[in-house]
Scaffold this active site. Sequence first.
Site, PDB file in Angstrom:
ATOM      1  N   LEU A 187       0.707  -1.271  -0.105  1.00 32.93           N
ATOM      2  CA  LEU A 187       0.113   0.067  -0.441  1.00 32.93           C
ATOM      3  C   LEU A 187       0.541   1.500   0.036  1.00 32.93           C
ATOM      4  CD1 LEU A 187      -2.446  -1.816   2.669  1.00 32.93           C
ATOM      5  CD2 LEU A 187      -3.087  -0.965   0.325  1.00 32.93           C
ATOM      6  N   ASP A 225       9.708  -3.459  -6.026  1.00 35.64           N
ATOM      7  CA  ASP A 225      10.718  -4.768  -6.295  1.00 35.64           C
ATOM      8  C   ASP A 225      11.904  -4.861  -5.199  1.00 35.64           C
ATOM      9  OD1 ASP A 225       9.809  -5.176  -9.016  1.00 35.64           O
ATOM     10  OD2 ASP A 225      11.384  -3.074  -9.584  1.00 35.64           O
TER      11      ASP A 225
HETATM   12  O1  RIB Z   1       9.734  -1.582 -10.607  1.00 35.69           O
HETATM   13  C1  RIB Z   1      10.566  -1.104 -11.462  1.00 35.69           C
HETATM   14  C2  RIB Z   1      11.087  -1.034 -11.885  1.00 35.69           C
HETATM   15  O2  RIB Z   1       9.966  -1.385 -13.724  1.00 35.69           O
HETATM   16  C3  RIB Z   1      11.859  -0.424 -13.079  1.00 35.69           C
HETATM   17  O3  RIB Z   1      13.569  -0.493 -12.769  1.00 35.69           O
HETATM   18  C4  RIB Z   1      11.315  -0.458 -14.939  1.00 35.69           C
HETATM   19  O4  RIB Z   1      12.955  -0.643 -15.212  1.00 35.69           O
HETATM   20  C5  RIB Z   1      10.496  -1.205 -15.245  1.00 35.69           C
HETATM   21  O5  RIB Z   1      10.842  -2.690 -14.778  1.00 35.69           O
END
Ligand code: RIB
Length: 307
Positions: free
Chosen positions: A216, A248
């Site tokens: 979130l 990520d």
């Molecule tokens: O989540 C961010 C990422 O999304 C970036 O690094 C870009 O490359 C895309 O894949």
Amino acid sequence: MLLVFGSINVDMAFDTEVLPRAAETVMGKGYRISPGGKGANQAHAARLDGSATTLVGAVGNDAMAEMALQALISAGVDLSHIQRLKGQTGCAAIVVDGQGENQIVVAPGVNLAARADLVPPEVLARANVLLLQMETDYSQNTALALRARQLGCPVVLNNAPAKPLGVDLLQALDVLIVNQPELTMTTQILGISANDPGVLVQTLSQRCSFSVVLTLGGQGLIACRPGEKPLMLPAMNVKVVDTTGAGDTFSGVFAAALARQQSFEQALMRGLVAAGLSCTRPGAQLAQPKAEDIDEALAAYQTLHRI
Ligand code: RIB
């Protein structure tokens, strides 16, 4: 060992005061070219947090390939099964506004040609967790998830960018990580609806028999394991510079902690704190924290929230 199958990009990021609207040109303050891609970002985050990490994916035969792999090499991610294919390395155009919010367009290049059957059986057999996202081909993800499932290797999917998930893939998952729009897409297809996000997460987890993590942003996360009540964790309080790749960082650090046999709740907190720290610096991989920074921030977070 954490095995990540996923995308590898070069990010071209532009800083502006406001994000451009359709047909609008805005003047930027500057730009950066740095390594990115959801798969690569997740593998990099996991490795910086001290986990043995293998990344399988594809780069092209262009000048961008070396730039895309640079930080992964420095961090010590195992790249021995990277596929070098004829074509373009993936590239993302990112605009970051004064509040740290972003817009991203990805040209996937050879990421969509990355083959999961080139993950050797012995590599999959050594993996404690398989981590997937959706910037590679859907059928490759499904095939690899099914192979992992057969070997008893837990499968974590970050459904980003969101795609409708079929029964084959859903049945192979142990953990699904989504943000709000990604959760909506996933639940609508399954005919699940609820106004309360906690109820939605719990219903999805119960129906599909896997754990669900709803991220979130500045509000933290809601997570639920099958048969349990949802758990809400607040975000870390940080001064946001750039949210690019925060999801990520969360996914990589969370999955790596699971691979190191940490509890579900410990892994969630570690991922959350790492994601918060990554928002305090510009960029994706280049903004990610090291294990010692996560340890320190996690101790402060747990003291503050008495967890
Ligand atoms: O989540 C961010 C990422 O999304 C970036 O690094 C870009 O490359 C895309 O894949």
